[in-house]
Write a protein that holds these residues in place. Sequence first.
Motif, short mmCIF file in Angstrom:
data_model
loop_
_atom_site.label_atom_id
_atom_site.label_comp_id
_atom_site.label_asym_id
_atom_site.label_seq_id
_atom_site.Cartn_x
_atom_site.Cartn_y
_atom_site.Cartn_z
N VAL A 158 0.85 -1.20 0.00
CA VAL A 158 0.00 0.00 0.00
C VAL A 158 0.88 1.25 0.00
CG1 VAL A 158 -1.76 1.29 1.26
CG2 VAL A 158 -1.88 -1.21 1.15
N ILE A 159 1.90 1.26 0.84
CA ILE A 159 2.81 2.41 0.90
C ILE A 159 3.56 2.55 -0.41
CG2 ILE A 159 4.69 3.48 2.19
CD1 ILE A 159 2.06 3.09 3.76
N ASP A 160 4.00 1.43 -0.97
CA ASP A 160 4.73 1.47 -2.24
C ASP A 160 3.91 2.14 -3.33
OD1 ASP A 160 6.81 0.18 -1.02
OD2 ASP A 160 6.36 -1.80 -1.84
N GLY A 161 2.64 1.74 -3.43
CA GLY A 161 1.78 2.32 -4.46
C GLY A 161 1.56 3.80 -4.26
N LEU A 162 1.38 4.23 -3.02
CA LEU A 162 1.16 5.64 -2.72
C LEU A 162 2.40 6.47 -3.06
CD1 LEU A 162 -0.87 7.65 -1.60
CD2 LEU A 162 -0.06 7.12 0.71
N VAL A 163 3.58 5.96 -2.71
CA VAL A 163 4.82 6.68 -3.01
C VAL A 163 5.05 6.75 -4.52
CG1 VAL A 163 7.33 6.62 -2.77
CG2 VAL A 163 5.88 6.17 -0.79
N TYR A 164 4.67 5.69 -5.22
CA TYR A 164 4.83 5.72 -6.68
C TYR A 164 4.01 6.86 -7.29
CZ TYR A 164 4.41 4.50 -11.59
OH TYR A 164 4.42 4.56 -12.96
N ASN A 165 2.78 7.03 -6.81
CA ASN A 165 1.94 8.12 -7.34
C ASN A 165 2.57 9.48 -7.04
OD1 ASN A 165 0.08 6.26 -8.26
ND2 ASN A 165 -1.17 6.36 -6.39
N ILE A 166 3.16 9.62 -5.85
CA ILE A 166 3.80 10.89 -5.48
C ILE A 166 5.01 11.15 -6.37
CG2 ILE A 166 5.08 12.07 -3.65
CD1 ILE A 166 3.24 10.60 -1.65
N LEU A 167 5.84 10.13 -6.57
CA LEU A 167 7.03 10.30 -7.40
C LEU A 167 6.65 10.59 -8.85
CD1 LEU A 167 9.29 7.44 -5.98
CD2 LEU A 167 9.46 9.88 -5.52
N SER A 168 5.59 9.93 -9.33
CA SER A 168 5.14 10.21 -10.70
C SER A 168 4.69 11.66 -10.83
CB SER A 168 3.99 9.26 -11.07
OG SER A 168 4.42 7.92 -11.05
N GLY A 169 4.01 12.17 -9.79
CA GLY A 169 3.60 13.56 -9.81
C GLY A 169 4.78 14.51 -9.81
N LEU A 170 5.81 14.20 -9.05
CA LEU A 170 7.01 15.04 -9.04
C LEU A 170 7.70 15.03 -10.40
CD1 LEU A 170 8.53 14.08 -5.56
CD2 LEU A 170 7.52 16.28 -6.20
#
Length: 747
Positions: A158-170
């Motif tokens: 769950v954390i991995d997926g959330l961080v991926y979305n944040i990094l994609s946004g950056l």
Amino acid sequence: MKKRIFSLFIFGLFISAGFAQAASAKKDLVLKVTLDKKNYSSLDQNTKAFVSSAYMKFLQDLTMVPEISVRTPDTDNELREIQKQSQIEAATGLGSEEAAYAADKGIRADLVMNVSLNNAGNGAFQFVCTLSEIETMKLIITENSERLAIAELTKDQVIDGLVYNILSGLNKRGYISSLSADVTNQLLHLDNTAESFQKYVQEYTRQREEAERELAALRADAKTEQERMDSQAQELALQLKIEMAEKNRQIAEENLRRQKGAANADQKRQKEMEQMQNAQREQFMKDIQAIEEARSAIRKETLTSLPLKKRIELIESARGNLSRLENQLAEAIAQNNAYYDEKLQAEIDEINAEPWRKADLSNGAPTQRALNFRSQKINDLRDKYSAQKKSSENQLRSAAKPTIDGYKQQVQANISDMEKTTYVFRSIDVTDDYLSLEVSEFDGERMVWDVYSDFNLNNIQKIDVRQIVLPNTSIPYESMAGTKADLSTDAGYKKYQDTVDMADLYFRTSVPYLYSQIAIKVNYNKSLDIYEAKPFSFQIFKTQDNRRPIISYTERNFEAARRVQEENEKSQVREEKREERREEVAKQTQNVRDSFIRSQHARSGLFSDLVYVNGPFYEGAGASFSILGGGDNFFAGFDNDYFIPYIKSGYSHSRSWDQFYGWSADFVVGYSLRIGFIRPYLAAGIGGFVIGNEEMFDTDLYGFQFETITGADVCFSIFSAGFVYKLKYLYGAGYVDNYGVSFGLNW
């Protein structure tokens, strides 16, 4: 004069939060990651532990991207107070502008990332992550997780997926480059092959080693205090990189092991199915599917506490951070004291260097009054700086106290929760690291299956499981079949056979027809700094029917098993000691043998014998000269004998010799044995002899002779002396005894 009282401690405060790191010059983006304390503080202790574990995972995932460095603001309020005090010191001359400025070196963040946990109701929670520009606080990214129970919400995926979305946004907004395929695969779990995980292990090992080399080089290059201060921010960033690379490597290794285990299980199942008939395979697949569904249901049971591994990781992380902060505080106080000591000594030197005035002198020497006045002035100065040192130390301790106390409370709370929790481990997965279950072949004589379980917590740091000894157990036929075996009829016996065959088939499958479960308690031993695990219960269940165990053990059974193991270990120790003694005796014997062999040296050298000669019809005196050579024991050489005999009374000769001589020469071979200083030997020789009178070649008797030689020498360095006995057989003249003494020069 260098005036940096607080700068080192300021940097220390940044690592007091564990992941509060400054950015090095190589980092393109600095994220200040914050955890919403307003919502966090209202959580119960167990939920806080889940959130803390997830927060560490957030930071770990963010550092997968080389362009990103993270820090946390847990000590910002304390930092502001230190900055303010530093500026005051600089303004009053006790500090410097450099010391005041040091608080801002290398710590400027580009974006603020806020992580908050919102209660969604009905036992569900949600992570909300926002990223804002640090100067304008303009919101640029908002990402929310699913609404899940806390144990599910804080899982790594769950954390991995959330961080991926944040990094994609950056990346879309141009803050970082495109995510690499490796980072994407790990965060989204797209390429879960053994080859990928092996590649991740190698990559994170490389990153850790590279960061360690950079850190070593950075510390080696920083020679002066100023250089060390300037490199502090880079050191902290590299330390974080090392820690995170090692953590990521461990996770990749665990995933690699699990992937290999799953692949082996699939291969095993395929082979099992290939050996079955169609109808049997169909029934087998139905049963396997039912077992898989039951296993999934067991694995999805709601967690009531943080897993033991993560709990201990939280404790050790907090204890490590606390230790580092206390060390930084002690170093800051030491530098603070050194600074004031330096100023004190400088002012004392100035006072002592002041010339005496006329009022201070009497007959050209300072009066006692003047000496006392100057001494009092120095004492007052010492008191002044002692008070300043104490005041500054109190300020440093006060500034650090909230953070230190917070870590102590965090450690104690986690230890308390850990010790109150009963941790349960199951062998439901073939790749489980902790508990395994194996079933032996059916024992038809006893009508049981012997069961072997193994429990270890090797991948949990500082855990001690020596008190957990699983009892040996077996499963009776009746427990598996649910009824007693009818062995009195052909039909009953055939059913008994079929049941055993089918049970054995399922025991050998890759799905767990049976699984074991152990419950333990864990206590922290402060004096030994270890976590002691103690057994609570052990049970074996059928996977499809886990309401009632078929085998169950309590603490009493564990204690009995532990006593049996201790006795076995004692017996093993005794046997090992006996074996060690036997090996030691054998070794000593071999050493004596080797020493004896090394001491051997054959009878080699020049030797002279003085003997009494006793023949069949004559006797007399003789002398021999020998030259011998050899190796360890065997020797060979030439022996020359010369003797002057006379005829015994009662014997006469056709020529009626009154006096005659004898001479012989032999080639001899022999064997000697060196025992300390004594060297016994035995030899044999063959040669020729001559017996005549008056002239050497005016002979009457001559021919071949054979001889045996025995004797013993006493050896002193290169010299030897001893006795010798020679028995000769002179062809045509009979046997001759020669015995006497021997002298030698050895080589």
